[in-house]
Motif scaffolding. Structure first.
Motif, PDB file in Angstrom:
ATOM      1  N   VAL A  14       0.816  -1.218   0.000  1.00  0.00           N
ATOM      2  CA  VAL A  14       0.000   0.000   0.000  1.00  0.00           C
ATOM      3  C   VAL A  14       0.855   1.277   0.000  1.00  0.00           C
ATOM      4  N   LYS A  16       3.808   1.708   2.169  1.00  0.00           N
ATOM      5  CA  LYS A  16       4.397   1.964   3.482  1.00  0.00           C
ATOM      6  C   LYS A  16       5.876   2.359   3.374  1.00  0.00           C
ATOM      7  N   ASN A 173      -3.340   6.707   0.634  1.00  0.00           N
ATOM      8  CA  ASN A 173      -2.421   6.658  -0.507  1.00  0.00           C
ATOM      9  C   ASN A 173      -3.157   6.260  -1.784  1.00  0.00           C
ATOM     10  N   MET A 174      -2.530   6.597  -2.901  1.00  0.00           N
ATOM     11  CA  MET A 174      -2.974   6.193  -4.247  1.00  0.00           C
ATOM     12  C   MET A 174      -4.395   6.678  -4.551  1.00  0.00           C
ATOM     13  N   PRO A 207      -1.305  11.227  -4.019  1.00  0.00           N
ATOM     14  CA  PRO A 207      -2.018  10.786  -5.228  1.00  0.00           C
ATOM     15  C   PRO A 207      -1.406   9.530  -5.834  1.00  0.00           C
ATOM     16  N   LEU A 208      -2.210   8.817  -6.573  1.00  0.00           N
ATOM     17  CA  LEU A 208      -1.695   7.720  -7.395  1.00  0.00           C
ATOM     18  C   LEU A 208      -0.807   8.382  -8.437  1.00  0.00           C
ATOM     19  N   ARG A 213       6.155   6.163  -8.728  1.00  0.00           N
ATOM     20  CA  ARG A 213       6.587   4.817  -9.150  1.00  0.00           C
ATOM     21  C   ARG A 213       7.944   4.909  -9.854  1.00  0.00           C
TER      22      ARG A 213
HETATM   23  N1  LIG Z   1       1.175   6.994  -4.516  1.00  0.00           N
HETATM   24  C1  LIG Z   1       1.597   6.009  -5.302  1.00  0.00           C
HETATM   25  N2  LIG Z   1       1.384   6.043  -6.647  1.00  0.00           N
HETATM   26  C2  LIG Z   1       1.809   5.044  -7.453  1.00  0.00           C
HETATM   27  N3  LIG Z   1       2.449   3.969  -7.025  1.00  0.00           N
HETATM   28  C3  LIG Z   1       2.687   3.854  -5.714  1.00  0.00           C
HETATM   29  C4  LIG Z   1       2.293   4.859  -4.777  1.00  0.00           C
HETATM   30  N4  LIG Z   1       2.682   4.487  -3.549  1.00  0.00           N
HETATM   31  C5  LIG Z   1       3.310   3.305  -3.700  1.00  0.00           C
HETATM   32  N5  LIG Z   1       3.321   2.924  -5.000  1.00  0.00           N
HETATM   33  C6  LIG Z   1       3.869   1.689  -5.575  1.00  0.00           C
HETATM   34  O1  LIG Z   1       3.282   0.581  -4.910  1.00  0.00           O
HETATM   35  C7  LIG Z   1       4.226  -0.452  -4.733  1.00  0.00           C
HETATM   36  C8  LIG Z   1       4.307  -0.808  -3.260  1.00  0.00           C
HETATM   37  O2  LIG Z   1       4.881   0.290  -2.579  1.00  0.00           O
HETATM   38  P1  LIG Z   1       5.732   0.094  -1.248  1.00  0.00           P
HETATM   39  O3  LIG Z   1       6.083   1.438  -0.759  1.00  0.00           O
HETATM   40  O4  LIG Z   1       6.830  -0.879  -1.477  1.00  0.00           O
HETATM   41  O5  LIG Z   1       4.601  -0.570  -0.331  1.00  0.00           O
HETATM   42  P2  LIG Z   1       4.692  -1.454   1.008  1.00  0.00           P
HETATM   43  O6  LIG Z   1       5.942  -1.066   1.719  1.00  0.00           O
HETATM   44  O7  LIG Z   1       3.449  -1.091   1.748  1.00  0.00           O
HETATM   45  O8  LIG Z   1       4.686  -2.874   0.581  1.00  0.00           O
HETATM   46  C9  LIG Z   1       5.543   0.037  -5.311  1.00  0.00           C
HETATM   47  O9  LIG Z   1       5.678  -0.476  -6.601  1.00  0.00           O
HETATM   48  C10 LIG Z   1       5.358   1.549  -5.341  1.00  0.00           C
HETATM   49  O10 LIG Z   1       6.052   2.110  -6.413  1.00  0.00           O
END
Ligand SMILES: Nc1ncnc2c1ncn2[C@@H]1O[C@H](COP(=O)(O)OP(=O)(O)O)[C@@H](O)[C@H]1O
Ligand SMILES: [Mg+2]
Length: 267
Positions: A14, A16, A173-174, A207-208, A213
């Protein structure tokens, strides 16, 4: 006195780690002496987002093979960083003693730290809960999906019932817009308030974003590299709000426990 912030979610994927890394860098740029602990032991990946290659891991410090200062490496903007290590099968399920030792390791840097950010492993395992309960503030990362709601709810419920925590900050998030983030938050808060006597506090949204990414692919965190972006202003708002959020004061095992730090100095 150093303050600690646990970034947790319940559900994985998500955002984190993205949140922990960028918020830590925001704090570092506020001239706060900041340390990031990647507590996702065995599956740590924050170093990749930060673009650093740690020489030692927390597991080395616990085994007595490196001091905590050797394990802390320096990232962008002077951010200090400690990794739980990846691919270390023996670190996947920390027992109670190891969790305690890990939390106590940071006493040594209490005087040189303003903020400790902890990237907590997904799930509501004993390890996740121990790091959440040890921190002054908890930032719950939520996305607008029923699975995220359910897992975040389970985490909050466990932290409240098992560790007595009452204050939780929430970031959504997103999202497509701030309005959508607030709508998700209101819905989540109304579910939580029905069943638990806890205080939730909305601290912002992200935002997403393809840019975010992409920043992971290029290992150039947005909070350092793209100060003109809307993502940067979102991280800034979240950072300011979390510092002003209500803190938890439980009696259990805490980061930078004043009494323990005092006794260690005296002894
Ligand atoms: N706001 C966002 N918009 C687009 N992609 C996102 C966003 N936040 C996280 N991601 C993507 O989601 C995926 C998981 O993010 P990550 O920070 O590793 O999550 P977690 O630590 O909760 O598992 C990654 O590929 C990251 O690039
Ligand atoms: Mg992660």
């Amino acid at each position: 006195m150093a303050t600690s912030i646990a970034v947790a979610s319940g559900k994985g994927g998500v955002g984190k780690t993205s949140m922990s890394v960028n918020l830590s860098l925001i704090f570092a740029q506020m001239e706060k002496r900041t340390t990031l602990l990647d507590a996702d032991f065995g599956m740590a990946n924050a170093h990749i987002l930060l673009g650093v290659k740690p020489e030692y891991f927390i597991s080395d410090t616990l085994k007595g093979n490196a001091s905590i200062s050797q394990t802390l490496c320096t990232g962008p903007k002077g951010l200090k960083f400690a990794s739980g290590g990846s691919g270390l099968i023996d670190m996947l399920n920390l027992d109670k003693k190891t969790r305690y030792q890990t939390i106590r390791l940071f006493d040594e840097i209490a005087d040189d730290t303003d903020i400790l950010v902890v990237d907590v492993p997904a799930g509501a395992s004993d390890s996740s809960l121990a790091f959440v309960a040890a921190a002054d503030a908890v930032l719950v990362v939520l996305v607008g999906e029923p699975t995220s709601f359910l897992d975040a709810y389970s985490l909050i419920k466990a932290a409240h019932l098992e560790a007595g925590l009452c204050n939780f900050s929430v970031v959504v998030n997103m999202t497509q817009s701030e309005a959508q983030a607030k709508a998700h938050y209101e819905k989540f808060n109304s579910i939580v308030q029905k069943f638990l006597e806890v205080n939730l506090n909305y601290v912002g949204h992200l935002p997403l974003s393809n840019r975010l990414r992409q920043s992971i692919v290029t290992r150039k965190p947005i909070s350092v590299d793209a100060k003109d972006s809307r993502e940067y202003s979102c991280f800034q708002k979240i950072g300011k709000n979390i510092l002003n959020s209500p803190k938890n004061e439980t009696g259990g095992i805490r980061f930078f426990d004043q009494q323990v730090v005092h006794n260690k100095r005296a002894g």
